[in-house]
Design a protein around this motif. Structure first.
Motif, PDB file in Angstrom:
ATOM      1  N   VAL A  64      35.926  46.753  34.244  1.00  0.00           N
ATOM      2  CA  VAL A  64      35.747  47.021  35.931  1.00  0.00           C
ATOM      3  C   VAL A  64      34.851  46.050  36.550  1.00  0.00           C
ATOM      4  CG1 VAL A  64      35.615  48.733  37.663  1.00  0.00           C
ATOM      5  CG2 VAL A  64      36.913  49.149  35.487  1.00  0.00           C
ATOM      6  N   ASP A  65      35.776  45.687  37.516  1.00  0.00           N
ATOM      7  CA  ASP A  65      34.889  44.604  37.851  1.00  0.00           C
ATOM      8  C   ASP A  65      33.452  44.765  39.108  1.00  0.00           C
ATOM      9  OD1 ASP A  65      33.849  42.115  40.397  1.00  0.00           O
ATOM     10  OD2 ASP A  65      35.716  41.019  39.956  1.00  0.00           O
ATOM     11  N   PRO A  66      32.223  45.416  38.503  1.00  0.00           N
ATOM     12  CA  PRO A  66      31.503  45.656  39.496  1.00  0.00           C
ATOM     13  C   PRO A  66      31.030  45.595  41.126  1.00  0.00           C
ATOM     14  CG  PRO A  66      29.855  44.311  38.183  1.00  0.00           C
ATOM     15  CD  PRO A  66      31.748  44.597  37.373  1.00  0.00           C
ATOM     16  N   LEU A  68      33.456  44.758  43.200  1.00  0.00           N
ATOM     17  CA  LEU A  68      34.473  45.397  43.840  1.00  0.00           C
ATOM     18  C   LEU A  68      33.732  46.577  44.732  1.00  0.00           C
ATOM     19  CD1 LEU A  68      37.630  43.457  43.050  1.00  0.00           C
ATOM     20  CD2 LEU A  68      36.066  42.960  44.717  1.00  0.00           C
ATOM     21  N   LEU A  69      33.290  47.279  43.802  1.00  0.00           N
ATOM     22  CA  LEU A  69      33.580  49.124  43.590  1.00  0.00           C
ATOM     23  C   LEU A  69      32.752  49.263  45.445  1.00  0.00           C
ATOM     24  CD1 LEU A  69      32.237  49.760  39.609  1.00  0.00           C
ATOM     25  CD2 LEU A  69      33.828  50.206  40.545  1.00  0.00           C
ATOM     26  N   PRO A  70      31.944  48.930  45.600  1.00  0.00           N
ATOM     27  CA  PRO A  70      31.273  48.905  46.957  1.00  0.00           C
ATOM     28  C   PRO A  70      32.657  49.132  47.968  1.00  0.00           C
ATOM     29  CG  PRO A  70      29.636  47.304  46.044  1.00  0.00           C
ATOM     30  CD  PRO A  70      30.945  47.581  44.985  1.00  0.00           C
ATOM     31  N   LEU A  71      33.562  47.709  47.187  1.00  0.00           N
ATOM     32  CA  LEU A  71      34.554  48.099  48.501  1.00  0.00           C
ATOM     33  C   LEU A  71      35.611  49.196  48.178  1.00  0.00           C
ATOM     34  CD1 LEU A  71      34.768  44.652  48.757  1.00  0.00           C
ATOM     35  CD2 LEU A  71      33.990  45.955  50.670  1.00  0.00           C
ATOM     36  N   GLY A  72      35.362  49.927  47.121  1.00  0.00           N
ATOM     37  CA  GLY A  72      36.011  51.202  46.920  1.00  0.00           C
ATOM     38  C   GLY A  72      37.358  50.739  46.467  1.00  0.00           C
ATOM     39  N   LEU A  73      36.740  49.344  45.825  1.00  0.00           N
ATOM     40  CA  LEU A  73      38.198  48.755  44.582  1.00  0.00           C
ATOM     41  C   LEU A  73      38.099  49.313  43.453  1.00  0.00           C
ATOM     42  CD1 LEU A  73      39.049  45.771  46.710  1.00  0.00           C
ATOM     43  CD2 LEU A  73      40.720  47.924  46.838  1.00  0.00           C
ATOM     44  N   TYR A  74      38.524  50.058  42.905  1.00  0.00           N
ATOM     45  CA  TYR A  74      38.542  49.588  41.026  1.00  0.00           C
ATOM     46  C   TYR A  74      39.190  49.003  40.163  1.00  0.00           C
ATOM     47  CZ  TYR A  74      37.077  52.639  36.864  1.00  0.00           C
ATOM     48  OH  TYR A  74      36.164  52.623  36.052  1.00  0.00           O
ATOM     49  N   THR A  75      38.729  47.934  39.690  1.00  0.00           N
ATOM     50  CA  THR A  75      39.954  46.098  39.222  1.00  0.00           C
ATOM     51  C   THR A  75      39.661  46.109  38.233  1.00  0.00           C
ATOM     52  OG1 THR A  75      40.110  46.383  41.997  1.00  0.00           O
ATOM     53  CG2 THR A  75      40.701  44.249  40.610  1.00  0.00           C
ATOM     54  N   VAL A  76      41.045  45.509  37.712  1.00  0.00           N
ATOM     55  CA  VAL A  76      40.045  44.878  36.362  1.00  0.00           C
ATOM     56  C   VAL A  76      40.962  43.446  36.495  1.00  0.00           C
ATOM     57  CG1 VAL A  76      39.539  46.884  34.709  1.00  0.00           C
ATOM     58  CG2 VAL A  76      42.351  45.887  34.989  1.00  0.00           C
ATOM     59  N   SER A  77      41.220  42.838  35.885  1.00  0.00           N
ATOM     60  CA  SER A  77      41.752  41.212  35.583  1.00  0.00           C
ATOM     61  C   SER A  77      41.832  40.864  34.429  1.00  0.00           C
ATOM     62  CB  SER A  77      41.029  39.792  37.101  1.00  0.00           C
ATOM     63  OG  SER A  77      40.146  39.913  36.861  1.00  0.00           O
ATOM     64  N   ARG A  78      42.828  39.349  34.787  1.00  0.00           N
ATOM     65  CA  ARG A  78      42.442  39.391  33.369  1.00  0.00           C
ATOM     66  C   ARG A  78      43.792  37.916  33.737  1.00  0.00           C
ATOM     67  NH1 ARG A  78      45.240  39.723  27.139  1.00  0.00           N
ATOM     68  NH2 ARG A  78      44.314  37.632  26.522  1.00  0.00           N
ATOM     69  N   CYS A  79      42.857  36.534  33.296  1.00  0.00           N
ATOM     70  CA  CYS A  79      44.327  35.828  34.206  1.00  0.00           C
ATOM     71  C   CYS A  79      44.624  34.407  32.708  1.00  0.00           C
ATOM     72  CB  CYS A  79      42.847  33.779  34.254  1.00  0.00           C
ATOM     73  SG  CYS A  79      42.340  34.611  36.137  1.00  0.00           S
ATOM     74  N   PHE A  80      45.235  34.251  33.450  1.00  0.00           N
ATOM     75  CA  PHE A  80      46.335  33.340  32.380  1.00  0.00           C
ATOM     76  C   PHE A  80      46.651  32.202  33.055  1.00  0.00           C
ATOM     77  CE2 PHE A  80      47.118  37.997  31.519  1.00  0.00           C
ATOM     78  CZ  PHE A  80      47.591  37.663  30.518  1.00  0.00           C
ATOM     79  N   GLY A  81      45.361  31.078  32.320  1.00  0.00           N
ATOM     80  CA  GLY A  81      45.872  29.486  33.165  1.00  0.00           C
ATOM     81  C   GLY A  81      45.499  29.915  34.987  1.00  0.00           C
ATOM     82  N   ALA A  82      46.521  29.171  35.336  1.00  0.00           N
ATOM     83  CA  ALA A  82      46.640  29.197  36.963  1.00  0.00           C
ATOM     84  C   ALA A  82      47.259  30.915  37.704  1.00  0.00           C
ATOM     85  CB  ALA A  82      47.189  28.156  37.245  1.00  0.00           C
ATOM     86  N   VAL A  83      47.382  31.527  35.787  1.00  0.00           N
ATOM     87  CA  VAL A  83      47.882  33.050  36.849  1.00  0.00           C
ATOM     88  C   VAL A  83      47.254  34.337  36.363  1.00  0.00           C
ATOM     89  CG1 VAL A  83      49.675  34.997  36.957  1.00  0.00           C
ATOM     90  CG2 VAL A  83      50.200  32.121  36.627  1.00  0.00           C
ATOM     91  N   HIS A  84      46.614  34.047  37.894  1.00  0.00           N
ATOM     92  CA  HIS A  84      45.369  36.066  37.951  1.00  0.00           C
ATOM     93  C   HIS A  84      45.798  36.885  37.679  1.00  0.00           C
ATOM     94  CE1 HIS A  84      41.288  37.713  38.437  1.00  0.00           C
ATOM     95  NE2 HIS A  84      42.191  37.863  38.764  1.00  0.00           N
ATOM     96  N   VAL A  85      45.747  37.501  36.755  1.00  0.00           N
ATOM     97  CA  VAL A  85      46.688  38.974  36.788  1.00  0.00           C
ATOM     98  C   VAL A  85      45.559  40.357  37.116  1.00  0.00           C
ATOM     99  CG1 VAL A  85      48.099  41.298  35.838  1.00  0.00           C
ATOM    100  CG2 VAL A  85      48.589  38.462  35.939  1.00  0.00           C
ATOM    101  N   GLU A  86      45.471  41.270  38.006  1.00  0.00           N
ATOM    102  CA  GLU A  86      44.949  41.900  38.820  1.00  0.00           C
ATOM    103  C   GLU A  86      45.545  43.393  38.776  1.00  0.00           C
ATOM    104  OE1 GLU A  86      43.958  41.412  43.355  1.00  0.00           O
ATOM    105  OE2 GLU A  86      42.445  40.568  42.089  1.00  0.00           O
ATOM    106  N   TRP A  87      44.817  44.716  38.253  1.00  0.00           N
ATOM    107  CA  TRP A  87      45.786  45.846  38.556  1.00  0.00           C
ATOM    108  C   TRP A  87      44.206  46.600  39.321  1.00  0.00           C
ATOM    109  CZ3 TRP A  87      45.438  42.812  34.038  1.00  0.00           C
ATOM    110  CH2 TRP A  87      46.437  42.727  33.364  1.00  0.00           C
ATOM    111  N   THR A  88      44.376  46.833  40.602  1.00  0.00           N
ATOM    112  CA  THR A  88      43.816  47.450  41.343  1.00  0.00           C
ATOM    113  C   THR A  88      44.126  48.733  41.718  1.00  0.00           C
ATOM    114  OG1 THR A  88      43.444  45.177  42.292  1.00  0.00           O
ATOM    115  CG2 THR A  88      42.889  47.100  43.541  1.00  0.00           C
TER     116      THR A  88
END
Length: 105
Positions: A64-66, A68-88
């Protein structure tokens, strides 16, 4: 949860079709900035939402990306070249008037 086989097949097929189209049509521009694909889990309690994102993080080998937590967003992400996928997960502590953070790629 969208792990339904038909939805997965359609999504993956769409990504492949896009890649084939762009390769075959080099005059069609692509975004300068990374493309962002975001998945939001179905409704649930904060605990249920966080558990879903934690499950996805384990599958993706990320955390989890810490920032973003103060904003109330619990997010993980992974990049595939120029494509950024996030689960929030948008937690109950999120405030609608807080601006979304800029992504750093």
């Amino acid at each position: 949860m969208s792990t339904d086989t038909q939805r997965r097949t359609a999504f993956i097929g769409g990504l492949r079709d896009l890649a084939i189209f762009l390769e075959a049509n080099p005059a069609v521009p692509v975004p300068i900035d990374p493309a962002i694909i975001t998945y939001y889990p179905e409704q649930g309690t904060d605990e249920e939402l966080c558990a879903e994102i934690d499950r996805i993080a384990a599958l993706c080998g990320t955390t989890v990306d810490p920032r973003l937590l103060p904003l109330g967003l619990y997010t993980v992400s992974r990049c595939f070249g120029a494509v950024h996928v996030e689960w929030t997960a948008i937690l109950s502590t999120a405030h609608p008037d807080v601006p979304q953070p800029r992504h750093e790629f």
